[in-house]
Scaffold this active site. Sequence first.
Site, PDB file in Angstrom:
ATOM      1  CD  GLU A   1     -61.367 -67.408  58.793  1.00 54.27           C
ATOM      2  OE1 GLU A   1     -60.840 -66.646  59.633  1.00 54.27           O
ATOM      3  OE2 GLU A   1     -62.109 -68.349  59.110  1.00 54.27           O
TER       4      GLU A   1
ATOM      5  CE1 TYR B   1     -50.281 -67.962  57.808  1.00 51.21           C
ATOM      6  CE2 TYR B   1     -51.829 -66.929  56.301  1.00 51.21           C
ATOM      7  CZ  TYR B   1     -51.149 -66.931  57.506  1.00 51.21           C
ATOM      8  OH  TYR B   1     -51.334 -65.913  58.392  1.00 51.21           O
TER       9      TYR B   1
HETATM   10  C1  LIG Z   1     -47.257 -62.305  55.913  1.00 49.86           C
HETATM   11  C2  LIG Z   1     -46.075 -61.903  56.805  1.00 49.86           C
HETATM   12  C3  LIG Z   1     -46.408 -62.311  58.242  1.00 49.86           C
HETATM   13  C4  LIG Z   1     -44.829 -62.654  56.329  1.00 49.86           C
HETATM   14  O1  LIG Z   1     -43.773 -62.444  57.273  1.00 49.86           O
HETATM   15  P1  LIG Z   1     -42.236 -62.471  56.857  1.00 49.86           P
HETATM   16  O2  LIG Z   1     -41.443 -62.616  58.094  1.00 49.86           O
HETATM   17  O3  LIG Z   1     -41.916 -61.329  55.973  1.00 49.86           O
HETATM   18  O4  LIG Z   1     -42.201 -63.795  55.995  1.00 49.86           O
HETATM   19  P2  LIG Z   1     -40.956 -64.791  55.849  1.00 49.86           P
HETATM   20  O5  LIG Z   1     -39.707 -64.036  55.606  1.00 49.86           O
HETATM   21  O6  LIG Z   1     -40.978 -65.758  56.982  1.00 49.86           O
HETATM   22  O7  LIG Z   1     -41.370 -65.538  54.514  1.00 49.86           O
HETATM   23  C5  LIG Z   1     -41.705 -66.919  54.475  1.00 49.86           C
HETATM   24  C6  LIG Z   1     -42.207 -67.250  53.090  1.00 49.86           C
HETATM   25  O8  LIG Z   1     -43.416 -66.558  52.833  1.00 49.86           O
HETATM   26  C7  LIG Z   1     -43.446 -66.097  51.478  1.00 49.86           C
HETATM   27  N1  LIG Z   1     -43.396 -64.619  51.468  1.00 49.86           N
HETATM   28  C8  LIG Z   1     -43.287 -63.796  52.542  1.00 49.86           C
HETATM   29  N2  LIG Z   1     -43.331 -62.509  52.133  1.00 49.86           N
HETATM   30  C9  LIG Z   1     -43.477 -62.530  50.802  1.00 49.86           C
HETATM   31  C10 LIG Z   1     -43.594 -61.511  49.806  1.00 49.86           C
HETATM   32  N3  LIG Z   1     -43.561 -60.206  50.125  1.00 49.86           N
HETATM   33  N4  LIG Z   1     -43.742 -61.881  48.509  1.00 49.86           N
HETATM   34  C11 LIG Z   1     -43.780 -63.189  48.169  1.00 49.86           C
HETATM   35  N5  LIG Z   1     -43.652 -64.208  49.065  1.00 49.86           N
HETATM   36  C12 LIG Z   1     -43.522 -63.869  50.367  1.00 49.86           C
HETATM   37  C13 LIG Z   1     -42.234 -66.691  50.805  1.00 49.86           C
HETATM   38  O9  LIG Z   1     -42.597 -67.964  50.314  1.00 49.86           O
HETATM   39  C14 LIG Z   1     -41.271 -66.813  51.972  1.00 49.86           C
HETATM   40  O10 LIG Z   1     -40.305 -67.806  51.794  1.00 49.86           O
HETATM   41  P3  LIG Z   1     -38.910 -67.453  51.057  1.00 49.86           P
HETATM   42  O11 LIG Z   1     -38.378 -66.202  51.700  1.00 49.86           O
HETATM   43  O12 LIG Z   1     -38.073 -68.648  51.307  1.00 49.86           O
HETATM   44  O13 LIG Z   1     -39.287 -67.225  49.619  1.00 49.86           O
HETATM   45  C15 LIG Z   1     -45.784 -60.381  56.707  1.00 49.86           C
HETATM   46  O14 LIG Z   1     -45.695 -60.015  55.345  1.00 49.86           O
HETATM   47  C16 LIG Z   1     -46.811 -59.500  57.384  1.00 49.86           C
HETATM   48  O15 LIG Z   1     -46.738 -59.244  58.588  1.00 49.86           O
HETATM   49  N6  LIG Z   1     -47.795 -59.017  56.622  1.00 49.86           N
HETATM   50  C17 LIG Z   1     -48.836 -58.122  57.172  1.00 49.86           C
HETATM   51  C18 LIG Z   1     -49.751 -58.863  58.105  1.00 49.86           C
HETATM   52  C19 LIG Z   1     -50.455 -60.011  57.398  1.00 49.86           C
HETATM   53  O16 LIG Z   1     -50.986 -59.852  56.306  1.00 49.86           O
HETATM   54  N7  LIG Z   1     -50.483 -61.173  58.075  1.00 49.86           N
HETATM   55  C20 LIG Z   1     -51.162 -62.354  57.570  1.00 49.86           C
HETATM   56  C21 LIG Z   1     -52.576 -62.306  57.946  1.00 49.86           C
HETATM   57  S1  LIG Z   1     -53.505 -63.645  57.240  1.00 49.86           S
END
Ligand SMILES: CC(C)(COP(=O)(O)OP(=O)(O)OC[C@H]1O[C@@H](n2cnc3c(N)ncnc32)[C@H](O)[C@@H]1OP(=O)(O)O)[C@@H](O)C(=O)NCCC(=O)NCCS
Length: 161
Positions: A109, A121
């Site tokens: 979710e 995702y």
């Molecule tokens: C969601 C989260 C885990 C992503 O982690 P991250 O290490 O920054 O993500 P990545 O660098 O691996 O990104 C992978 C892909 O996700 C997407 N993405 C990640 N952050 C993004 C942003 N701020 N805006 C748009 N796309 C994003 C992109 O498609 C990205 O691929 P790309 O860099 O080739 O475009 C991070 O933002 C986080 O910890 N958020 C707070 C906690 C949370 O909400 N977790 C999910 C709970 S359901």
Amino acid sequence: MSEMIIRQARESDIDEITRLDQLCFSAPWSRESFRQEILENGLALYLVAELPQSGELVGYAGIWAILDEGHITNVAVHPEYRRRHIGEALVKVLMEEASASGIRLFTLEARISNEPALRLYRKFGFREAGIRKGYYEDNNEDALIMWAEATAPDGAEASEK
Ligand SMILES: CC(C)(COP(=O)(O)OP(=O)(O)OC[C@H]1O[C@@H](n2cnc3c(N)ncnc32)[C@H](O)[C@@H]1OP(=O)(O)O)[C@@H](O)C(=O)NCCC(=O)NCCS
């Protein structure tokens, strides 16, 4: 971030994972929840992303394996280390490990407003399958329910931008 270490979480990581969770979520889990998940829940697998030089944990992710379904519980990356594909590395290894132990379908979710998470995702084949109204108690936000099929190891690489 090719030198990032992705490994299974252990007891000594619990405090740092709890701190990361507090930094990353508006409704964080308690230390006790993580202790139970990592030490006692035989259905759970938790991974951490560790910086090789300092040993600092900059991300974690977890999954529950129930029969052939994997329910991803959390993915979080330290705010200062985002957009470096750490979240992607965590999800990739989590899905690979779960697939290797027989998981065929994945679900999770996510908040309907959480565009970074939804985009992450979707890169792994997750698609929206429904909504849980008011699922998040802190602001009554809806959750999107997402599902993905396990892919062959060489197909697990992110494919969608
Ligand atoms: C969601 C989260 C885990 C992503 O982690 P991250 O290490 O920054 O993500 P990545 O660098 O691996 O990104 C992978 C892909 O996700 C997407 N993405 C990640 N952050 C993004 C942003 N701020 N805006 C748009 N796309 C994003 C992109 O498609 C990205 O691929 P790309 O860099 O080739 O475009 C991070 O933002 C986080 O910890 N958020 C707070 C906690 C949370 O909400 N977790 C999910 C709970 S359901």
